[in-house]
Scaffold this active site. Structure first.
Site, PDB file in Angstrom:
ATOM      1  N   SER A   1     -19.682 -28.505 -64.483  1.00 33.69           N
ATOM      2  CA  SER A   1     -20.513 -29.376 -65.309  1.00 33.69           C
ATOM      3  C   SER A   1     -21.958 -29.193 -64.918  1.00 33.69           C
ATOM      4  O   SER A   1     -22.275 -28.976 -63.751  1.00 33.69           O
ATOM      5  CB  SER A   1     -20.117 -30.845 -65.168  1.00 33.69           C
TER       6      SER A   1
ATOM      7  N   ASP B   1     -18.569 -22.274 -56.706  1.00 32.32           N
ATOM      8  CA  ASP B   1     -18.104 -21.005 -57.259  1.00 32.32           C
ATOM      9  C   ASP B   1     -19.189 -20.377 -58.133  1.00 32.32           C
ATOM     10  O   ASP B   1     -19.661 -20.989 -59.092  1.00 32.32           O
ATOM     11  CB  ASP B   1     -16.852 -21.240 -58.111  1.00 32.32           C
TER      12      ASP B   1
ATOM     13  N   GLN C   1      -8.064 -16.091 -58.370  1.00 27.93           N
ATOM     14  CA  GLN C   1      -8.680 -17.093 -59.248  1.00 27.93           C
ATOM     15  C   GLN C   1      -8.293 -16.761 -60.692  1.00 27.93           C
ATOM     16  O   GLN C   1      -8.632 -15.683 -61.200  1.00 27.93           O
ATOM     17  CB  GLN C   1     -10.204 -17.077 -59.079  1.00 27.93           C
TER      18      GLN C   1
ATOM     19  N   TYR D   1     -23.103 -14.298 -63.372  1.00 30.96           N
ATOM     20  CA  TYR D   1     -23.654 -15.583 -63.845  1.00 30.96           C
ATOM     21  C   TYR D   1     -25.177 -15.628 -63.723  1.00 30.96           C
ATOM     22  O   TYR D   1     -25.826 -16.501 -64.307  1.00 30.96           O
ATOM     23  CB  TYR D   1     -23.053 -16.786 -63.088  1.00 30.96           C
TER      24      TYR D   1
ATOM     25  N   ASN E   1      -8.268 -12.909 -61.949  1.00 26.45           N
ATOM     26  CA  ASN E   1      -7.660 -12.348 -63.159  1.00 26.45           C
ATOM     27  C   ASN E   1      -6.690 -11.226 -62.817  1.00 26.45           C
ATOM     28  O   ASN E   1      -6.547 -10.271 -63.586  1.00 26.45           O
ATOM     29  CB  ASN E   1      -8.754 -11.858 -64.123  1.00 26.45           C
TER      30      ASN E   1
ATOM     31  N   HIS F   1     -14.030  -9.700 -59.587  1.00 29.94           N
ATOM     32  CA  HIS F   1     -14.005 -10.609 -60.740  1.00 29.94           C
ATOM     33  C   HIS F   1     -12.888 -10.252 -61.731  1.00 29.94           C
ATOM     34  O   HIS F   1     -12.193 -11.134 -62.234  1.00 29.94           O
ATOM     35  CB  HIS F   1     -15.379 -10.543 -61.436  1.00 29.94           C
TER      36      HIS F   1
HETATM   37  P1  NDP Z   1     -14.143 -26.014 -67.469  1.00 32.11           P
HETATM   38  O1  NDP Z   1     -12.707 -26.096 -67.803  1.00 32.11           O
HETATM   39  O2  NDP Z   1     -14.592 -26.380 -66.114  1.00 32.11           O
HETATM   40  O3  NDP Z   1     -14.918 -26.869 -68.568  1.00 32.11           O
HETATM   41  C1  NDP Z   1     -16.320 -26.908 -68.608  1.00 32.11           C
HETATM   42  C2  NDP Z   1     -16.731 -27.615 -69.889  1.00 32.11           C
HETATM   43  O4  NDP Z   1     -16.304 -28.974 -69.844  1.00 32.11           O
HETATM   44  C3  NDP Z   1     -18.227 -27.626 -70.065  1.00 32.11           C
HETATM   45  O5  NDP Z   1     -18.495 -27.563 -71.449  1.00 32.11           O
HETATM   46  C4  NDP Z   1     -18.644 -28.988 -69.499  1.00 32.11           C
HETATM   47  O6  NDP Z   1     -19.827 -29.420 -70.121  1.00 32.11           O
HETATM   48  C5  NDP Z   1     -17.464 -29.842 -69.891  1.00 32.11           C
HETATM   49  N1  NDP Z   1     -17.207 -30.943 -68.930  1.00 32.11           N
HETATM   50  C6  NDP Z   1     -17.211 -30.881 -67.585  1.00 32.11           C
HETATM   51  N2  NDP Z   1     -16.891 -32.078 -67.047  1.00 32.11           N
HETATM   52  C7  NDP Z   1     -16.688 -32.920 -68.073  1.00 32.11           C
HETATM   53  C8  NDP Z   1     -16.332 -34.289 -68.154  1.00 32.11           C
HETATM   54  N3  NDP Z   1     -16.123 -35.025 -67.086  1.00 32.11           N
HETATM   55  N4  NDP Z   1     -16.202 -34.829 -69.398  1.00 32.11           N
HETATM   56  C9  NDP Z   1     -16.418 -34.097 -70.523  1.00 32.11           C
HETATM   57  N5  NDP Z   1     -16.750 -32.784 -70.500  1.00 32.11           N
HETATM   58  C10 NDP Z   1     -16.883 -32.202 -69.284  1.00 32.11           C
HETATM   59  O7  NDP Z   1     -14.606 -24.532 -67.893  1.00 32.11           O
HETATM   60  P2  NDP Z   1     -15.261 -23.246 -67.257  1.00 32.11           P
HETATM   61  O8  NDP Z   1     -14.814 -22.157 -68.144  1.00 32.11           O
HETATM   62  O9  NDP Z   1     -16.701 -23.430 -67.000  1.00 32.11           O
HETATM   63  O10 NDP Z   1     -14.509 -23.045 -65.862  1.00 32.11           O
HETATM   64  C11 NDP Z   1     -14.951 -23.596 -64.649  1.00 32.11           C
HETATM   65  C12 NDP Z   1     -15.498 -22.552 -63.713  1.00 32.11           C
HETATM   66  O11 NDP Z   1     -14.519 -21.549 -63.430  1.00 32.11           O
HETATM   67  C13 NDP Z   1     -16.661 -21.713 -64.273  1.00 32.11           C
HETATM   68  O12 NDP Z   1     -17.857 -22.443 -64.338  1.00 32.11           O
HETATM   69  C14 NDP Z   1     -16.657 -20.567 -63.325  1.00 32.11           C
HETATM   70  O13 NDP Z   1     -17.242 -20.936 -62.093  1.00 32.11           O
HETATM   71  C15 NDP Z   1     -15.155 -20.300 -63.184  1.00 32.11           C
HETATM   72  N6  NDP Z   1     -14.665 -19.298 -64.154  1.00 32.11           N
HETATM   73  C16 NDP Z   1     -14.218 -18.105 -63.667  1.00 32.11           C
HETATM   74  C17 NDP Z   1     -13.772 -17.121 -64.505  1.00 32.11           C
HETATM   75  C18 NDP Z   1     -13.267 -15.845 -63.928  1.00 32.11           C
HETATM   76  O14 NDP Z   1     -13.106 -14.864 -64.673  1.00 32.11           O
HETATM   77  N7  NDP Z   1     -13.000 -15.792 -62.644  1.00 32.11           N
HETATM   78  C19 NDP Z   1     -13.747 -17.281 -65.968  1.00 32.11           C
HETATM   79  C20 NDP Z   1     -14.178 -18.612 -66.388  1.00 32.11           C
HETATM   80  C21 NDP Z   1     -14.604 -19.561 -65.499  1.00 32.11           C
HETATM   81  P3  NDP Z   1     -21.136 -29.908 -69.261  1.00 32.11           P
HETATM   82  O15 NDP Z   1     -21.544 -28.786 -68.378  1.00 32.11           O
HETATM   83  O16 NDP Z   1     -22.129 -30.204 -70.327  1.00 32.11           O
HETATM   84  O17 NDP Z   1     -20.696 -31.153 -68.516  1.00 32.11           O
END
Ligand code: NDP
Length: 271
Positions: A228, A37, A158, A42, A137, A107
């Site tokens: 991540s 995704d 999404q 981004y 959204n 988006h």
């Molecule tokens: P997530 O809920 O996926 O959480 C991500 C956070 O959790 C990061 O800080 C990551 O750090 C940490 N993390 C990931 N895996 C682990 C683990 N196993 N243990 C501990 N910490 C962990 O949040 P997002 O907001 O990034 O959502 C995921 C995806 O959804 C986005 O990346 C994007 O692609 C999409 N999205 C879409 C939106 C929209 O408007 N359509 C809005 C927001 C997100 P680290 O990277 O250091 O592991």
């Protein structure tokens, strides 16, 4: 026929640095993910394409989703404006190094979003630039409206979904329409990992809190896209696929009473 969205995807928001993003994508594909995704905003579509290229997984086995940013929602039928939905989708396809984008989302229903945006998506689908349309959204009302107006298949909404924002209504509306809910921020942007209910289920199964959040999302019929940057955590998160939660576990996570939405910008719709 439009392809099914693979049930778990890799999120890439804030993973903008070239090597970090490409490495996470490569690690994800090698771990078994088949869905990546990204989004125009981004700034990493090119790096996502490079990560796919670096992996041993053939390009046609990878489902790539990207999103039209708010400033790219107008449509000029001559297709000559650089910032319109049509032209910017062509740019995204090229940056991703793909023949076609598997899923192109709007988006946010913001700024210039209107029926013209949907007409641009229909044209992109007709011309095989995209395989399917998604929205993100969107409220139930906006989702129904887009579904009615589009000729191209609308396959996903999404939305933010995790134990602190379970999205029961959206899951049920989407099921009625035959549309997938792709769960963004499935770890609550990291904030759901400390919930005692999540930790209790994790301990019971010898799993991690992140795996429990992802497995719970899958159990509810959503398609989570955890993000991540760490190849190790990317692999850990994929381990959720093998974690079978029973009814008691699902109930335990459902019992989280607190509600929190983490992504709520000024241009968000009236939830
Ligand atoms: P997530 O809920 O996926 O959480 C991500 C956070 O959790 C990061 O800080 C990551 O750090 C940490 N993390 C990931 N895996 C682990 C683990 N196993 N243990 C501990 N910490 C962990 O949040 P997002 O907001 O990034 O959502 C995921 C995806 O959804 C986005 O990346 C994007 O692609 C999409 N999205 C879409 C939106 C929209 O408007 N359509 C809005 C927001 C997100 P680290 O990277 O250091 O592991």
């Amino acid at each position: 026929m439009t392809e099914e969205i693979p049930r778990i995807g890799l999120g890439t928001w804030k993973n903008q640095e070239k090597n970090s993003c490409a490495n996470a994508v490569e690690a994800a594909l090698e771990a078994g993910y088949r869905h990546i995704d990204t989004a125009q905003i981004y700034g990493n579509e090119r790096h996502v394409g490079e990560g796919i290229e670096k992996s041993d997984v053939p390009r046609d086995e990878v489902f790539v989703a990207t999103k039209l940013w708010n400033t790219n929602l107008t449509y000029n039928e001559t297709g000559k404006h650089q910032d319109d939905a049509y032209q910017s989708a062509l740019r995204s396809r090229d940056l991703l190094g793909a023949e076609a984008i598997d899923l192109l989302y709007v988006h946010w229903p913001a700024e210039d979003y209107d029926d013209g945006t949907l007409a641009a998506l229909d044209r992109l689908y007709e011309e095989d630039v995209i395989e399917a349309v998604g929205v993100s959204n969107f409220t139930p009302e906006l989702l129904r409206d887009a579904e009615r107006k589009l000729d191209a298949p609308l396959i996903a909404n999404q939305v933010e979904a995790h134990p602190l924002l379970p999205q029961d209504e959206m899951l049920s509306v989407a099921e009625d329409l035959g549309i997938d809910v792709v769960a963004y921020s499935p770890l609550g942007h990291g904030n759901a990992l400390d919930l005692p209910e999540v930790q209790e289920v994790a301990e019971k199964h010898g799993a991690t809190p992140a795996q429990v959040c992802i497995a719970w999302s899958l159990e509810r019929g959503a398609k989570p896209i955890p993000k991540s940057e760490s190849p190790e955590r990317v692999r850990e998160n994929y381990g959720a696929v093998g974690l079978d939660l029973d009814d008691e576990d699902v109930e335990m996570v459902n019992s989280v009473g607190e509600r929190q939405r983490f992504i709520d910008p000024d241009f968000a719709p009236d939830w």
